[in-house]
Design an enzyme around this catalytic site. Structure first.
Site, PDB file in Angstrom:
ATOM      1  N   ASP A  31     -46.159  94.603 -46.022  1.00 16.61           N
ATOM      2  CA  ASP A  31     -46.394  95.322 -44.759  1.00 16.61           C
ATOM      3  C   ASP A  31     -47.856  95.759 -44.610  1.00 16.61           C
ATOM      4  O   ASP A  31     -48.143  96.951 -44.360  1.00 16.61           O
ATOM      5  CB  ASP A  31     -45.502  96.591 -44.689  1.00 16.61           C
ATOM      6  CG  ASP A  31     -44.039  96.308 -45.025  1.00 16.61           C
ATOM      7  OD1 ASP A  31     -43.535  95.252 -44.628  1.00 16.61           O
ATOM      8  OD2 ASP A  31     -43.411  97.181 -45.676  1.00 16.61           O
ATOM      9  N   GLU A 238     -38.626  94.830 -35.733  1.00 18.61           N
ATOM     10  CA  GLU A 238     -39.407  95.850 -36.463  1.00 18.61           C
ATOM     11  C   GLU A 238     -40.864  95.404 -36.512  1.00 18.61           C
ATOM     12  O   GLU A 238     -41.223  94.389 -35.923  1.00 18.61           O
ATOM     13  CB  GLU A 238     -38.842  96.042 -37.887  1.00 18.61           C
ATOM     14  CG  GLU A 238     -38.901  94.794 -38.746  1.00 18.61           C
ATOM     15  CD  GLU A 238     -38.162  94.941 -40.072  1.00 18.61           C
ATOM     16  OE1 GLU A 238     -37.511  95.966 -40.327  1.00 18.61           O
ATOM     17  OE2 GLU A 238     -38.240  93.989 -40.880  1.00 18.61           O
TER      18      GLU A 238
END
Ligand code: FUB
Length: 339
Positions: A31, A238
């Site tokens: 991420d 997301e």
């Protein structure tokens, strides 16, 4: 989030075809939120660990506990690990699951935005502050009022306003909210209903609270209609990210269960954003999560895959690859492994 089937993958071959190699190999990282501060690249990733928690669709096996910040002099140089930046044990309100963070700078201070589950099991978003881009960061005692779900991404517009984008379905719990209110009875919409949209709110001057009610970010199709829940190849799951290119606002995100990084283009930070295409095709590993950052006039996609761990979906590694734009502002899709 179920584990991808990896039985058929020859990882030696895959690594030869990969368009980039892991930036960090002494720990697992994911991420990656990348920014340039004072001419240097700083990456704010998740720090993946094997917490020994069984796999489920809720993502409970992503049991991360802390953050390290990485710095690079250029996209070709070594990524330097600057040590522990923040640990869940130092965040009074947070119990577990320190998922995808992001950071920004204002007036010489650095602000780390991070999601975690509180002691009642709800994802909230916290802020922690440091005098250095690499931390250590001191957390606020409480999460941002009115925050919920996961994957905060902070965007500073040219006029000096800061916006926080966030949200994620399934483990990120967005499906449990309507109009910012939690109800355990809420579920995902039906396939022919409008998809759940990501969220945005402008921040106060001190960057510690929202200055307005949380709003939905609208992602629309070529006819101006909101994307539908059953449109799994295009709807938001997301990993929100915002960047600006040639005066246009690019909202990018992961489609989750179809594993694409996609984007839409709009005229202001709130959208609507018209779905435009894919930035990254699926990587090895279930999740895909990225950031987009301009470095010395070129644009780069920071992303992750699970090639270093040979496909373990919660043990990922951050990578970087250049992206290019066409004259009409569209982005050329990257294949993470070339044929
Ligand atoms: O790293 C944990 C979760 O996996 C992130 O919050 C999601 O975006 C996915 O990458």
């Amino acid at each position: 989030m179920p584990e991808n089937s990896i039985d058929h993958i020859d990882f030696n071959e895959l690594n030869k075809k990969a368009i980039s190699q892991p930036l960090v190999t002494h720990m697992y990282t994911a991420d990656p939120s990348a920014h340039v501060f004072n001419g240097k690249i700083y990456i704010y990733p998740s720090h993946d660990i094997d917490a020994g928690i069984p796999f489920n669709d809720n993502g409970d096996h992503f049991g991360m506990e802390d953050y390290h910040v990485f710095s690079m002099d250029s996209v070709c140089s070594k990524a330097v690990d600057n040590g522990l930046a923040l640990h869940v044990d130092d965040v009074p309100w947070a119990e577990k699951q320190m998922w995808a963070p992001d950071a920004t700078e204002k007036d010489g201070k650095y602000y780390l935005f991070f999601p975690a589950r509180d002691y009642e099991g709800f994802f909230k978003i916290g802020v922690a502050i440091s005098d250095s881009p690499t931390g250590p960061f001191t957390p606020q005692p409480q999460p941002i009022k009115g925050s919920y779900s996961i994957d905060p991404a902070i965007f500073k517009d040219d006029d000096g306003n800061y916006y926080l984008y966030f949200g994620g379905i399934w483990g990120g719990m967005l499906q449990k909210y309507r109009n910012n209110i939690f109800d355990t009875k809420n579920e995902l919409p039906k396939p022919d209903e409008t998809a759940l949209m990501p969220l945005v709110a402008k921040l106060q001057d001190d960057l510690l609270e929202f200055s307005e009610e949380v709003k939905q970010v609208q992602i629309i199709d070529e006819n101006g209609d909101l994307l539908l829940e059953g449109d799994n190849d295009r709807r938001f799951f997301e990993a929100a990210w915002m960047h600006k290119y040639n005066g246009k606002y690019y909202f990018s995100y992961s489609t989750g269960d179809t594993h694409f990084i996609c984007y839409g283009i709009g005229d202001n930070p709130y959208g609507p954003f018209t779905y435009t295409g894919r930035i990254l095709n699926p990587v090895v590993g279930w999740t895909s999560h990225h950031s987009i950052c301009e470095v010395e006039g070129k644009w780069y996609l920071f992303y992750h895959d699970s090639s270093l761990s040979k496909g373990v979906t919660h043990l990922r590694s951050i990578k970087v690859a250049e992206i290019t734009y066409n004259d009409d502002g569209t982005i050329n899709t990257l294949d993470p492994y070339c044929e």
